[in-house]
Design a protein around this motif. Structure first.
Motif, PDB file in Angstrom:
ATOM      1  N   LEU A  87      66.602 -74.146 -17.090  1.00 55.71           N
ATOM      2  CA  LEU A  87      67.083 -74.554 -16.094  1.00 55.71           C
ATOM      3  C   LEU A  87      66.572 -75.795 -15.921  1.00 55.71           C
ATOM      4  CD1 LEU A  87      66.153 -71.779 -13.258  1.00 55.71           C
ATOM      5  CD2 LEU A  87      68.615 -72.484 -14.054  1.00 55.71           C
ATOM      6  N   VAL A  88      65.353 -76.449 -16.340  1.00 56.30           N
ATOM      7  CA  VAL A  88      64.919 -77.691 -16.354  1.00 56.30           C
ATOM      8  C   VAL A  88      65.961 -78.505 -17.367  1.00 56.30           C
ATOM      9  CG1 VAL A  88      63.028 -79.250 -17.201  1.00 56.30           C
ATOM     10  CG2 VAL A  88      62.637 -77.253 -15.914  1.00 56.30           C
ATOM     11  N   ALA A  96      70.599 -86.978 -15.862  1.00 57.34           N
ATOM     12  CA  ALA A  96      70.781 -88.284 -16.803  1.00 57.34           C
ATOM     13  C   ALA A  96      71.731 -89.012 -16.609  1.00 57.34           C
ATOM     14  CB  ALA A  96      70.433 -87.619 -18.193  1.00 57.34           C
ATOM     15  N   GLY A  97      71.385 -90.244 -16.602  1.00 54.77           N
ATOM     16  CA  GLY A  97      72.895 -91.152 -16.288  1.00 54.77           C
ATOM     17  C   GLY A  97      73.508 -91.345 -14.940  1.00 54.77           C
ATOM     18  N   ARG A  98      72.836 -90.446 -14.177  1.00 55.25           N
ATOM     19  CA  ARG A  98      73.448 -90.180 -12.724  1.00 55.25           C
ATOM     20  C   ARG A  98      72.502 -90.714 -11.536  1.00 55.25           C
ATOM     21  NH1 ARG A  98      75.546 -85.719 -15.235  1.00 55.25           N
ATOM     22  NH2 ARG A  98      77.804 -85.718 -15.276  1.00 55.25           N
ATOM     23  N   VAL A  99      71.066 -90.350 -11.820  1.00 53.18           N
ATOM     24  CA  VAL A  99      70.109 -90.665 -10.776  1.00 53.18           C
ATOM     25  C   VAL A  99      69.144 -91.998 -11.484  1.00 53.18           C
ATOM     26  CG1 VAL A  99      68.093 -90.088  -9.695  1.00 53.18           C
ATOM     27  CG2 VAL A  99      70.002 -88.322  -9.866  1.00 53.18           C
ATOM     28  N   GLY A 100      69.489 -93.059 -10.743  1.00 54.88           N
ATOM     29  CA  GLY A 100      68.867 -94.237 -11.250  1.00 54.88           C
ATOM     30  C   GLY A 100      69.162 -94.469 -12.892  1.00 54.88           C
ATOM     31  N   ARG A 101      70.099 -94.017 -13.433  1.00 53.01           N
ATOM     32  CA  ARG A 101      70.476 -94.337 -14.723  1.00 53.01           C
ATOM     33  C   ARG A 101      69.555 -93.882 -15.756  1.00 53.01           C
ATOM     34  NH1 ARG A 101      73.203-100.356 -14.182  1.00 53.01           N
ATOM     35  NH2 ARG A 101      74.873 -99.691 -12.514  1.00 53.01           N
ATOM     36  N   LEU A 102      68.868 -92.761 -15.427  1.00 53.69           N
ATOM     37  CA  LEU A 102      67.748 -92.181 -16.010  1.00 53.69           C
ATOM     38  C   LEU A 102      68.339 -91.865 -17.526  1.00 53.69           C
ATOM     39  CD1 LEU A 102      65.747 -90.203 -13.509  1.00 53.69           C
ATOM     40  CD2 LEU A 102      65.146 -92.306 -14.649  1.00 53.69           C
ATOM     41  N   ARG A 103      67.579 -92.148 -18.683  1.00 56.89           N
ATOM     42  CA  ARG A 103      67.998 -91.660 -19.998  1.00 56.89           C
ATOM     43  C   ARG A 103      67.466 -90.213 -20.113  1.00 56.89           C
ATOM     44  NH1 ARG A 103      70.081 -95.375 -23.459  1.00 56.89           N
ATOM     45  NH2 ARG A 103      69.432 -93.906 -25.094  1.00 56.89           N
ATOM     46  N   VAL A 110      61.110 -86.295 -15.087  1.00 56.04           N
ATOM     47  CA  VAL A 110      61.568 -86.342 -13.715  1.00 56.04           C
ATOM     48  C   VAL A 110      61.956 -84.865 -13.223  1.00 56.04           C
ATOM     49  CG1 VAL A 110      62.749 -87.148 -11.964  1.00 56.04           C
ATOM     50  CG2 VAL A 110      61.994 -88.755 -13.521  1.00 56.04           C
ATOM     51  N   VAL A 111      62.782 -84.202 -13.745  1.00 60.73           N
ATOM     52  CA  VAL A 111      63.202 -83.011 -13.492  1.00 60.73           C
ATOM     53  C   VAL A 111      61.892 -81.859 -13.476  1.00 60.73           C
ATOM     54  CG1 VAL A 111      64.567 -80.942 -13.929  1.00 60.73           C
ATOM     55  CG2 VAL A 111      65.682 -83.339 -13.869  1.00 60.73           C
ATOM     56  N   ALA A 112      61.227 -82.223 -14.575  1.00 59.53           N
ATOM     57  CA  ALA A 112      60.078 -81.194 -14.749  1.00 59.53           C
ATOM     58  C   ALA A 112      59.068 -81.028 -13.725  1.00 59.53           C
ATOM     59  CB  ALA A 112      59.420 -81.259 -16.020  1.00 59.53           C
ATOM     60  N   LEU A 113      58.622 -82.512 -13.433  1.00 56.14           N
ATOM     61  CA  LEU A 113      57.587 -83.026 -12.374  1.00 56.14           C
ATOM     62  C   LEU A 113      58.145 -82.403 -11.098  1.00 56.14           C
ATOM     63  CD1 LEU A 113      54.997 -84.091 -11.437  1.00 56.14           C
ATOM     64  CD2 LEU A 113      56.290 -86.226 -11.743  1.00 56.14           C
TER      65      LEU A 113
END
Length: 256
Positions: A87-88, A96-103, A110-113
């Protein structure tokens, strides 16, 4: 980087995290459980209320305690760890690439935290785990509904806060987006925690046993989520470097 590649690595990370979680749960979590069961059996024996106690005198248990604390516990941690890892990974592929252009690597962290905070830590603060002997059988249904109700509020609020951060990032930057997302989550979950019923009273249950049980429960949760986050971030980071190097080689070859 495909979602399938992330999913495979998420399953691997979850499996490894499940093994580590079993070791922590067995060594740190099980001793206070055994103590709590002994206290419950002793209380039931002295009060004459043998029904519902963890005793084998009148009824043989379907699954023995030895199986529960070994193979049963291992099966549970491996299953939950693998599922959460998948799920993570899927959540990371979505973010990735959608929220703040995160790699991908940053998105995985971020998702795990976010998952640990919304699914494990904050619900634990509102409704901490209780060992056998705390609470009554009549309130199990209500307590379960309250816990999962608050967990749902926390999870949905966390997802919306993450989306909010991604929406305001272009205007306010990383720091402003993080502050606004965290502030929104804290406000909503604080209001929900205030309005929802509190946890059951523990009565005269020994404080040291209760603290040991809750400490072990929280440490088990931390091990599971940290294991998934660290291992998956490492695997995704290696994949990201490999694909970046491959893209650079292709670009170089095309320029010749």
């Amino acid at each position: 980087m495909t979602a399938r590649a992330l999913l495979v690595r998420g399953l691997i990370a979850g499996l490894l995290a499940g093994v580590a979680t079993f070791l922590v749960a067995h060594q740190v979590g099980e001793p206070p459980v055994e103590t709590a069961i002994s206290l419950e059996e002793s209380s039931a024996h002295h009060s004459g209320a043998t029904a519902g106690a963890h005793s084998h005198d009148s009824e043989e248990a379907v699954v023995s305690r030895e199986t529960q604390r070994t193979w049963g516990l291992l099966t549970g941690t491996l299953t939950v760890g693998t599922a959460l890892g998948g799920l993570v990974a899927l959540g990371s592929a979505l973010v990735a690439g959608r929220v703040g252009r995160l790699r991908p690597t940053a998105a995985t962290a971020v998702v795990a935290l976010t998952g640990f905070t919304t699914v494990a830590f904050v619900p634990f603060l509102k409704y901490p785990a209780n060992p056998p002997g705390v609470g009554t059988a009549e309130t199990i249904g209500a307590r379960t509904e309250q816990y999962f109700g608050f967990l749902l509020v926390s999870l949905v609020t966390g997802i919306l806060a993450l989306v909010l951060a991604g929406q305001v990032w272009p205007r306010f930057g990383t720091w402003g987006a993080v502050v606004m997302g965290v502030a929104a989550y804290v406000v909503v979950t604080s209001v929900a925690a205030t309005l929802m019923p509190g946890p059951d009273a523990v009565g005269s249950f020994p404080a040291d046993t209760l603290w040991a049980f809750r400490r072990g429960s929280l440490l088990t949760l931390v091990t599971l989520w940290a294991g998934i986050g660290v291992v998956l971030s490492g695997l995704v980071g290696r994949l990201e470097k490999h694909e970046t190097a491959k893209s650079q080689r292709r670009a170089l070859a095309a320029s010749l």
